[in-house]
Design a protein around this motif. Structure first.
Motif, PDB file in Angstrom:
ATOM      1  N   THR A   9       1.057  -1.218   0.247  1.00 43.21           N
ATOM      2  CA  THR A   9      -0.109  -0.083   0.034  1.00 43.21           C
ATOM      3  C   THR A   9       0.818   1.225   0.147  1.00 43.21           C
ATOM      4  O   THR A   9       0.851   2.148   0.683  1.00 43.21           O
ATOM      5  CB  THR A   9      -0.942   0.068   1.247  1.00 43.21           C
ATOM      6  OG1 THR A   9      -0.160  -0.183   2.355  1.00 43.21           O
ATOM      7  CG2 THR A   9      -1.921  -1.107   1.038  1.00 43.21           C
ATOM      8  N   ARG A  21     -10.451   4.379  -8.159  1.00 41.66           N
ATOM      9  CA  ARG A  21     -11.680   4.761  -7.530  1.00 41.66           C
ATOM     10  C   ARG A  21     -12.836   5.531  -8.235  1.00 41.66           C
ATOM     11  O   ARG A  21     -13.817   5.392  -8.305  1.00 41.66           O
ATOM     12  CB  ARG A  21     -11.446   5.403  -6.229  1.00 41.66           C
ATOM     13  CG  ARG A  21     -11.145   4.313  -5.018  1.00 41.66           C
ATOM     14  CD  ARG A  21     -10.880   5.091  -3.692  1.00 41.66           C
ATOM     15  NE  ARG A  21     -10.494   4.077  -2.561  1.00 41.66           N
ATOM     16  CZ  ARG A  21     -11.974   3.490  -2.073  1.00 41.66           C
ATOM     17  NH1 ARG A  21     -13.000   3.795  -2.706  1.00 41.66           N
ATOM     18  NH2 ARG A  21     -11.733   2.792  -1.188  1.00 41.66           N
ATOM     19  N   TYR A  30      -9.311  -3.470  -1.527  1.00 43.68           N
ATOM     20  CA  TYR A  30      -8.813  -3.985  -0.520  1.00 43.68           C
ATOM     21  C   TYR A  30      -7.245  -3.760  -0.424  1.00 43.68           C
ATOM     22  O   TYR A  30      -6.701  -3.737  -1.405  1.00 43.68           O
ATOM     23  CB  TYR A  30      -9.150  -5.702  -0.573  1.00 43.68           C
ATOM     24  CG  TYR A  30     -10.317  -6.038  -0.343  1.00 43.68           C
ATOM     25  CD1 TYR A  30     -10.946  -6.359   0.846  1.00 43.68           C
ATOM     26  CD2 TYR A  30     -11.120  -6.112  -1.460  1.00 43.68           C
ATOM     27  CE1 TYR A  30     -12.394  -6.804   0.837  1.00 43.68           C
ATOM     28  CE2 TYR A  30     -12.371  -6.501  -1.456  1.00 43.68           C
ATOM     29  CZ  TYR A  30     -12.999  -6.812  -0.149  1.00 43.68           C
ATOM     30  OH  TYR A  30     -14.367  -7.223  -0.180  1.00 43.68           O
ATOM     31  N   GLY A  31      -6.584  -3.728   0.793  1.00 43.65           N
ATOM     32  CA  GLY A  31      -5.183  -3.539   0.965  1.00 43.65           C
ATOM     33  C   GLY A  31      -4.465  -4.632   1.780  1.00 43.65           C
ATOM     34  O   GLY A  31      -4.863  -4.966   2.927  1.00 43.65           O
ATOM     35  N   ALA A  39      -0.968  -0.705   5.996  1.00 46.25           N
ATOM     36  CA  ALA A  39      -2.369  -1.130   5.555  1.00 46.25           C
ATOM     37  C   ALA A  39      -3.397  -0.324   6.041  1.00 46.25           C
ATOM     38  O   ALA A  39      -4.408   0.243   5.572  1.00 46.25           O
ATOM     39  CB  ALA A  39      -2.517  -2.531   5.979  1.00 46.25           C
ATOM     40  N   GLN A  40      -3.343  -0.010   7.626  1.00 50.80           N
ATOM     41  CA  GLN A  40      -4.405   0.685   8.328  1.00 50.80           C
ATOM     42  C   GLN A  40      -4.285   2.270   7.890  1.00 50.80           C
ATOM     43  O   GLN A  40      -5.323   2.741   7.677  1.00 50.80           O
ATOM     44  CB  GLN A  40      -4.221   0.644   9.767  1.00 50.80           C
ATOM     45  CG  GLN A  40      -4.316  -0.665  10.315  1.00 50.80           C
ATOM     46  CD  GLN A  40      -4.060  -1.160  11.614  1.00 50.80           C
ATOM     47  OE1 GLN A  40      -3.131  -0.266  12.194  1.00 50.80           O
ATOM     48  NE2 GLN A  40      -4.606  -2.182  12.287  1.00 50.80           N
ATOM     49  N   LYS A  43      -6.119   2.681   4.622  1.00 51.85           N
ATOM     50  CA  LYS A  43      -7.416   2.784   4.852  1.00 51.85           C
ATOM     51  C   LYS A  43      -8.036   4.014   5.454  1.00 51.85           C
ATOM     52  O   LYS A  43      -9.077   4.691   4.980  1.00 51.85           O
ATOM     53  CB  LYS A  43      -8.068   1.665   5.856  1.00 51.85           C
ATOM     54  CG  LYS A  43      -9.398   1.594   6.256  1.00 51.85           C
ATOM     55  CD  LYS A  43     -10.169   0.368   7.126  1.00 51.85           C
ATOM     56  CE  LYS A  43     -11.249   0.367   7.318  1.00 51.85           C
ATOM     57  NZ  LYS A  43     -11.857  -0.920   7.902  1.00 51.85           N
ATOM     58  N   GLN A  44      -7.390   4.654   6.377  1.00 51.59           N
ATOM     59  CA  GLN A  44      -7.353   6.092   6.934  1.00 51.59           C
ATOM     60  C   GLN A  44      -7.521   6.881   5.890  1.00 51.59           C
ATOM     61  O   GLN A  44      -8.259   7.867   5.976  1.00 51.59           O
ATOM     62  CB  GLN A  44      -6.544   6.072   7.999  1.00 51.59           C
ATOM     63  CG  GLN A  44      -6.532   7.605   8.690  1.00 51.59           C
ATOM     64  CD  GLN A  44      -5.458   7.789   9.723  1.00 51.59           C
ATOM     65  OE1 GLN A  44      -4.897   6.906  10.356  1.00 51.59           O
ATOM     66  NE2 GLN A  44      -5.164   8.976   9.820  1.00 51.59           N
ATOM     67  N   VAL A  48      -7.753   2.280   0.416  1.00 52.47           N
ATOM     68  CA  VAL A  48      -8.486   1.143   0.332  1.00 52.47           C
ATOM     69  C   VAL A  48      -9.848   1.199   1.379  1.00 52.47           C
ATOM     70  O   VAL A  48      -9.711   2.036   2.235  1.00 52.47           O
ATOM     71  CB  VAL A  48      -7.652  -0.031   0.827  1.00 52.47           C
ATOM     72  CG1 VAL A  48      -6.445   0.007   0.012  1.00 52.47           C
ATOM     73  CG2 VAL A  48      -7.307   0.216   2.354  1.00 52.47           C
ATOM     74  N   ASP A  49     -10.622   0.282   1.247  1.00 52.09           N
ATOM     75  CA  ASP A  49     -12.030   0.112   2.121  1.00 52.09           C
ATOM     76  C   ASP A  49     -11.483  -0.628   3.213  1.00 52.09           C
ATOM     77  O   ASP A  49     -12.084  -0.811   4.455  1.00 52.09           O
ATOM     78  CB  ASP A  49     -13.242  -0.277   1.074  1.00 52.09           C
ATOM     79  CG  ASP A  49     -13.449   0.675   0.070  1.00 52.09           C
ATOM     80  OD1 ASP A  49     -13.561   2.028   0.308  1.00 52.09           O
ATOM     81  OD2 ASP A  49     -13.523   0.181  -0.894  1.00 52.09           O
ATOM     82  N   GLU A  50     -10.877  -1.927   3.167  1.00 50.82           N
ATOM     83  CA  GLU A  50     -10.590  -2.871   3.716  1.00 50.82           C
ATOM     84  C   GLU A  50      -9.239  -3.407   3.808  1.00 50.82           C
ATOM     85  O   GLU A  50      -8.580  -3.475   2.787  1.00 50.82           O
ATOM     86  CB  GLU A  50     -11.581  -4.012   3.673  1.00 50.82           C
ATOM     87  CG  GLU A  50     -13.106  -3.821   3.493  1.00 50.82           C
ATOM     88  CD  GLU A  50     -13.784  -3.428   4.941  1.00 50.82           C
ATOM     89  OE1 GLU A  50     -12.988  -3.632   5.993  1.00 50.82           O
ATOM     90  OE2 GLU A  50     -14.900  -2.532   5.088  1.00 50.82           O
ATOM     91  N   VAL A  51      -8.675  -3.922   5.195  1.00 52.61           N
ATOM     92  CA  VAL A  51      -7.496  -4.272   5.108  1.00 52.61           C
ATOM     93  C   VAL A  51      -7.732  -5.865   5.081  1.00 52.61           C
ATOM     94  O   VAL A  51      -8.749  -6.346   5.611  1.00 52.61           O
ATOM     95  CB  VAL A  51      -6.700  -4.094   6.375  1.00 52.61           C
ATOM     96  CG1 VAL A  51      -5.479  -4.815   6.586  1.00 52.61           C
ATOM     97  CG2 VAL A  51      -6.685  -2.571   6.730  1.00 52.61           C
TER      98      VAL A  51
END
Length: 286
Positions: A9, A21, A30-31, A39-40, A43-44, A48-51
């Motif tokens: 990521t 996107r 997804y990451g 990865a987090q 998302k922040q 990505v939407d989800e880890v």
């Protein structure tokens, strides 16, 4: 496409997802990253939407592998083992020959496309990802004939949405040319920075005396050693050849300075000035 996965990521993959996107608003992104904090953070940052975990790529429609090239040698075969029969997998590494060879006999080889976007900055990690990074940039694709035609078409649609110019090369040709125009420039930047740090012990002197020329020349020395060390290792023979030519030119220039051969110094620089014309053509998309 419903499920788009990014493995790694950072700058390149994260920037791709930012742009994709816009074109796939209904997709779930997804990451996957060995560094959970990255990865987090992705998302922040809304990249990505989800880890996710590597095993989750069995649900993927599209997988981008954007990790150091030595890790790609291990992860790419694992991804091809896991994917469903409709998924497309690409990698974006700066070397291609070793990576292509690592999956040449894989049962799902035809679902993989070897790619290298000639784009980026000196920064890394999820915070480095930016929109429109790839607009009018070149994308090198290798061994396109080994990818199933339907997935070639899907890949071309994706690259068009990123507004990239696609060129096709063999992995060997890619690695040879990129050693000169990319790998050597990074080595030069790292070693120039190292030389100045060694000789200028007072950091304040570097800060006060460094102009825009020095700053732009050592910009690439800010790049990630974790990413670039495996690149130099995988492309060893081509990197050595590029260094041989570079060192030969430096040695000849040194002799000209030593011998007060100002005409040779002038001639070398004047001949090299044509790089302006070459680069202007690239800027104009020629």
């Amino acid at each position: 496409m419903k499920n788009i996965f990014l493995i790694g990521t950072g700058l390149i993959g994260g920037s791709m997802l930012k742009d994709l996107r816009v074109h796939y608003p209904q997709a779930i992104f997804y990451g996957i990253d060995q560094n959970i904090a990255h990865a987090q953070k992705a998302k922040q940052n809304g990249i990505v939407d989800e880890v996710a975990n590597l095993s989750d790529v069995s649900n993927a429609d599209f997988v981008i592998i954007s990790i150091p090239v030595d890790a790609t040698l291990k992860v790419l075969p694992q991804v091809l083992d896991l994917i469903n029969e409709y998924a497309l997998v690409i990698d974006v590494g700066s070397t291609k020959e070793a990576i292509c060879k690592s999956v040449e006999n894989h049962k799902n080889r035809r679902q993989y496309l070897a790619a290298h976007p000639i784009a980026g900055t000196e920064f890394s990690g999820p915070d480095a990802a930016i929109s429109n990074l790839f607009v009018k940039k070149t994308l090198i694709v290798c061994e396109v004939e080994k990818t199933t035609f339907k997935l070639q078409e899907l890949a071309n649609q994706l690259f068009e949405k990123l507004r990239m110019r696609v060129r096709y090369m063999t992995p060997a040709a890619h690695d040879k040319h990129i050693a000169y125009v990319s790998h050597l420039s990074h080595i030069s930047s790292f070693m120039l920075g190292k030389t100045v740090i060694q000789e200028e012990e007072n950091e304040r002197d570097i800060f006060d005396l460094a102009g825009s020329g020095f700053e732009s020349t050592v910009r690439l020395a800010k790049s990630s050693p974790a990413m670039w060390t495996p690149i130099f290792a995988q492309n060893k023979e081509n990197v050595l050849a590029s260094l041989d030519g570079y060192i030969e030119n430096l040695s000849r220039f040194r002799e000209s300075v030593k011998n007060n051969d100002h005409q040779s110094i002038f001639q070398d620089m004047e001949e090299t000035n044509r790089i302006k014309t070459i680069l202007k053509g690239i800027e104009n998309g020629k």
